[in-house]
Write a protein that holds these residues in place. Structure first.
Motif, mmCIF file in Angstrom:
data_model
loop_
_atom_site.group_PDB
_atom_site.id
_atom_site.type_symbol
_atom_site.label_atom_id
_atom_site.label_comp_id
_atom_site.label_asym_id
_atom_site.label_seq_id
_atom_site.Cartn_x
_atom_site.Cartn_y
_atom_site.Cartn_z
ATOM 1 N N PHE A 103 -45.004 26.686 -68.091
ATOM 2 C CA PHE A 103 -44.478 27.068 -69.396
ATOM 3 C C PHE A 103 -43.002 27.404 -69.273
ATOM 4 N N PHE A 104 -42.168 26.587 -69.913
ATOM 5 C CA PHE A 104 -40.729 26.802 -69.926
ATOM 6 C C PHE A 104 -40.398 27.677 -71.128
ATOM 7 N N ASP A 105 -40.046 28.926 -70.853
ATOM 8 C CA ASP A 105 -39.834 29.913 -71.904
ATOM 9 C C ASP A 105 -38.344 30.124 -72.152
ATOM 10 N N CYS A 106 -37.951 30.015 -73.416
ATOM 11 C CA CYS A 106 -36.585 30.341 -73.808
ATOM 12 C C CYS A 106 -36.583 30.704 -75.290
ATOM 13 N N SER A 107 -35.503 31.278 -75.739
ATOM 14 C CA SER A 107 -35.414 31.687 -77.132
ATOM 15 C C SER A 107 -35.323 30.464 -78.043
ATOM 16 N N ASN A 108 -35.644 30.671 -79.317
ATOM 17 C CA ASN A 108 -35.526 29.588 -80.300
ATOM 18 C C ASN A 108 -34.100 29.074 -80.353
ATOM 19 N N LYS A 109 -33.128 29.978 -80.298
ATOM 20 C CA LYS A 109 -31.718 29.584 -80.382
ATOM 21 C C LYS A 109 -31.337 28.658 -79.226
ATOM 22 N N VAL A 110 -31.716 29.045 -78.010
ATOM 23 C CA VAL A 110 -31.409 28.212 -76.839
ATOM 24 C C VAL A 110 -32.074 26.844 -76.994
ATOM 25 N N CYS A 111 -33.309 26.843 -77.417
ATOM 26 C CA CYS A 111 -34.049 25.589 -77.585
ATOM 27 C C CYS A 111 -33.368 24.681 -78.612
ATOM 28 N N ILE A 112 -33.034 25.240 -79.750
ATOM 29 C CA ILE A 112 -32.383 24.448 -80.810
ATOM 30 C C ILE A 112 -31.024 23.950 -80.346
ATOM 31 N N ASP A 113 -30.225 24.828 -79.745
ATOM 32 C CA ASP A 113 -28.890 24.414 -79.277
ATOM 33 C C ASP A 113 -28.983 23.271 -78.268
ATOM 34 N N ARG A 114 -29.937 23.352 -77.343
ATOM 35 C CA ARG A 114 -30.086 22.289 -76.336
ATOM 36 C C ARG A 114 -30.526 20.977 -76.970
ATOM 37 N N CYS A 115 -31.465 21.059 -77.901
ATOM 38 C CA CYS A 115 -31.938 19.839 -78.563
ATOM 39 C C CYS A 115 -30.838 19.213 -79.424
ATOM 40 N N LEU A 116 -30.034 20.039 -80.078
ATOM 41 C CA LEU A 116 -28.915 19.501 -80.862
ATOM 42 C C LEU A 116 -27.902 18.818 -79.945
ATOM 43 N N GLU A 117 -27.660 19.417 -78.787
ATOM 44 C CA GLU A 117 -26.751 18.797 -77.811
ATOM 45 C C GLU A 117 -27.333 17.470 -77.323
ATOM 46 N N ARG A 118 -28.632 17.471 -77.012
ATOM 47 C CA ARG A 118 -29.302 16.242 -76.580
ATOM 48 C C ARG A 118 -29.218 15.192 -77.677
ATOM 49 N N GLY A 119 -29.325 15.627 -78.921
ATOM 50 C CA GLY A 119 -29.309 14.710 -80.057
ATOM 51 C C GLY A 119 -28.023 13.920 -80.202
ATOM 52 N N LYS A 120 -26.944 14.417 -79.610
ATOM 53 C CA LYS A 120 -25.661 13.700 -79.680
ATOM 54 C C LYS A 120 -25.722 12.362 -78.951
ATOM 55 N N SER A 121 -26.651 12.258 -77.980
ATOM 56 C CA SER A 121 -26.728 11.013 -77.214
ATOM 57 C C SER A 121 -28.133 10.424 -77.135
ATOM 58 N N SER A 122 -29.155 11.164 -77.602
ATOM 59 C CA SER A 122 -30.535 10.710 -77.402
ATOM 60 C C SER A 122 -30.978 9.624 -78.373
ATOM 61 N N GLY A 123 -30.387 9.628 -79.564
ATOM 62 C CA GLY A 123 -30.846 8.690 -80.579
ATOM 63 C C GLY A 123 -32.179 9.100 -81.196
ATOM 64 N N ARG A 124 -32.677 10.283 -80.856
ATOM 65 C CA ARG A 124 -33.952 10.752 -81.384
ATOM 66 C C ARG A 124 -33.787 11.221 -82.826
ATOM 67 N N ALA A 125 -34.674 10.725 -83.675
ATOM 68 C CA ALA A 125 -34.624 11.084 -85.095
ATOM 69 C C ALA A 125 -34.939 12.553 -85.325
ATOM 70 N N ASP A 126 -35.625 13.191 -84.382
ATOM 71 C CA ASP A 126 -36.045 14.580 -84.577
ATOM 72 C C ASP A 126 -35.110 15.596 -83.921
ATOM 73 N N ASP A 127 -33.989 15.153 -83.382
ATOM 74 C CA ASP A 127 -33.014 16.072 -82.797
ATOM 75 C C ASP A 127 -31.977 16.476 -83.849
ATOM 76 N N ASN A 128 -32.460 17.070 -84.912
ATOM 77 C CA ASN A 128 -31.582 17.600 -85.952
ATOM 78 C C ASN A 128 -32.112 18.972 -86.345
ATOM 79 N N ARG A 129 -31.256 19.809 -86.915
ATOM 80 C CA ARG A 129 -31.622 21.203 -87.183
ATOM 81 C C ARG A 129 -32.877 21.322 -88.048
ATOM 82 N N GLU A 130 -32.984 20.523 -89.101
ATOM 83 C CA GLU A 130 -34.136 20.621 -90.008
ATOM 84 C C GLU A 130 -35.450 20.322 -89.273
ATOM 85 N N SER A 131 -35.490 19.216 -88.529
ATOM 86 C CA SER A 131 -36.698 18.874 -87.769
ATOM 87 C C SER A 131 -36.990 19.924 -86.704
ATOM 88 N N LEU A 132 -35.944 20.419 -86.046
ATOM 89 C CA LEU A 132 -36.130 21.400 -84.981
ATOM 90 C C LEU A 132 -36.707 22.707 -85.520
#
Length: 180
Positions: A103-132
């Motif tokens: 279990f990788f535990d982190c705060s919601n903020k850290v999780c969202i910030d990392r996914c938004l950063e990943r979204g800059k290059s991932s091309g994933r449709a769900d790497d946006n604030r609303e989906s996150l």
């Protein structure tokens, strides 16, 4: 490279990401599930268990057919809700033994910030604030109770994932060294 990828590379595990399998199936030409998977992912919802179990089971079987020494799997992102867990136990309960849950535990903020950063290059449709934000709510309502079930069985190994990748992986290695 994710901690799952690094673990697979350094230990005798095959890393299977439920999300990667679903995205590949969504993109596969002629997929009967592609549109359904796409709508669930965009809405931050959990894909029906029958689809995910079919993809995981197929990937596990194909891996073992190619190399009979590859029978240990690190399954990333599954189960995510009670339906997933029930489906896993029904289909895989007599075929696979869940040794532990990492279990990788982190705060919601850290999780969202990392996914938004990943979204800059991932091309994933769900790497946006609303989906996150929807995914966080789904996690709290559906996934967290599954982790708590595994905790009651003494199977959860928690890693503080708020730190840098190398520090997180050092903890993952310690768990894998201990668990074998």
């Amino acid at each position: 490279m994710s901690s799952g990828d690094r673990a697979a590379q350094n230990y005798s595990y095959t890393h299977l990401s439920a999300g990667d399998l679903l995205r590949a199936e969504r993109a596969r030409e002629g997929s009967e599930f592609g549109q359904l998977i796409d709508s669930y992912i965009k809405e931050g919802r959990i894909v029906p268990v029958e689809i995910t179990i079919t993809l995981l089971s197929k990937a596990m079987e194909e891996t073992m057919q190619k190399d009979d020494k590859k029978f240990r799997f690190l399954i990333d992102g599954f189960p995510r809700n009670e339906d997933n867990l029930t489906g896993w136990n029904k289909v895989m309960g007599d075929k696979a033994d869940v040794k532990f849950v990492l279990f990788f535990d982190c705060s919601n903020k850290v999780c969202i910030d990392r996914c938004l950063e990943r979204g800059k290059s991932s091309g994933r449709a769900d790497d946006n604030r609303e989906s996150l934000e929807k995914r966080i709510q789904t996690y709290l309502q559906s996934t967290r109770p599954i982790i708590e079930l595994y905790e009651k069985d003494g199977k959860v190994r928690t890693v503080d994932a708020s730190r840098c990748v190398d520090e997180v992986f050092a903890d993952v290695k310690a768990v894998l060294d201990k668990e074998g």
